[in-house]
Design a protein around this motif. Structure first.
Motif: not given
Length: 277
Positions: A38-51, A82-89, A104-111
């Protein structure tokens, strides 16, 4: 003899413009440059579904993207729960096959949060496994480092669960595509609530196995975690000032490879402590 200072395997992280290939990048996201397939990895798809806003805002990632060494662009997208509640992979070869897994840190909306592992399978990014979610919304964890802490030839993952409200350090190893917990202990932190800084932990190569240095639960002192005589242990490295730590770094201080850990306190005061191995 101390041979090197390391925080993550394949640790080079840089800021790239939002127009980076692979979709809209997380606004405050970091791109991790790999050294294997893997040459590079990053996070995508900004969302506000998890406040939650644990990293300073309520914008989290819903996708993961990689650029392969052979030029392919691969991506993974989460679907609502769920979302990735992180800044990097992060990248590390957890199973020893010469190819990197993605961490990567993965956060579930309810768990709440879990630490998730992905890998490249053919032309896809596939979920491999993850730690159990903390169990309730708005509960987070922060990775602390990856290294062969116990000297068995396989990498371990260290993380702090709930670093703001009585953090528990846990160490896992990937075995047969499962993250198996090897050790846990209370009394740690590696993040200040709302901070963009995810790096309040250091992995430092010692005479035998690497050691992990990170703040105590109140961030008013440092703790050194090590593996010796068949077991994990921790010792305190107290700081005279007693104020919360906001930054942490390390450097070699002489030709013998001795290491000094430097830190900044909440009031801007700088200090240091020398490690004994």
């Amino acid at each position: 003899m101390i041979s090197a200072l390391i925080r993550w395997i394949s640790p080079l992280v840089i800021l790239l413009p939002l127009a980076a290939a692979g979709g809209e990048r997380l606004p405050d996201g970091l791109v991790t440059m790999g050294q294997r397939d893997i040459a590079a990895a990053w996070l995508t798809g900004p969302s506000r579904i998890y406040g939650h806003g644990v990293l300073g805002d309520a914008i989290e990632a819903t996708g993961l993207a990689v650029k392969m060494r052979d030029g392919r662009d691969l991506s993974y997208r989460q679907r609502g729960a769920s979302v990735f509640e992180d800044r990097r992979a992060r990248l590390a070869d957890l199973d020893g096959d010469g190819r990197d897994e993605i961490i990567v840190v993965r956060s579930y909306l309810a768990r709440g949060a879990a630490l998730a592992v992905f890998r490249v399978v053919g032309n896809r990014l596939e979920w491999v496994t993850e730690t159990p979610p903390i169990g309730m919304a708005h509960r987070w964890l922060n990775p602390a480092g990856v290294a062969d802490f116990d000297g068995d030839g396989r990498l371990e993952l260290a993380l702090v669960v709930t670093p703001h409200i009585g953090g528990i350090l846990k160490i896992y190893q990937l075995r047969r595509d499962r993250l198996v917990e090897e050790w846990r202990a209370p009394g740690f932190s590696n993040h200040a609530m709302g901070s963009r800084n995810l790096d309040l932990a250091l992995v430092i190569s010692g005479r035998d196995q690497p050691v992990l240095v990170l703040p105590n639960a109140r961030r008013t002192g440092l703790r050194k975690v090590f593996f010796k005589d068949g077991a994990y242990g921790a010792v305190d490295l107290p700081l005279a000032q007693g104020l919360p730590i906001t930054t942490l770094a390390a450097k070699k201080v002489d030709t013998h490879g001795r290491v000094e850990v430097t830190y900044t306190l909440e009031n801007g005061t700088a200090g240091s402590v020398r490690l004994n191995f």
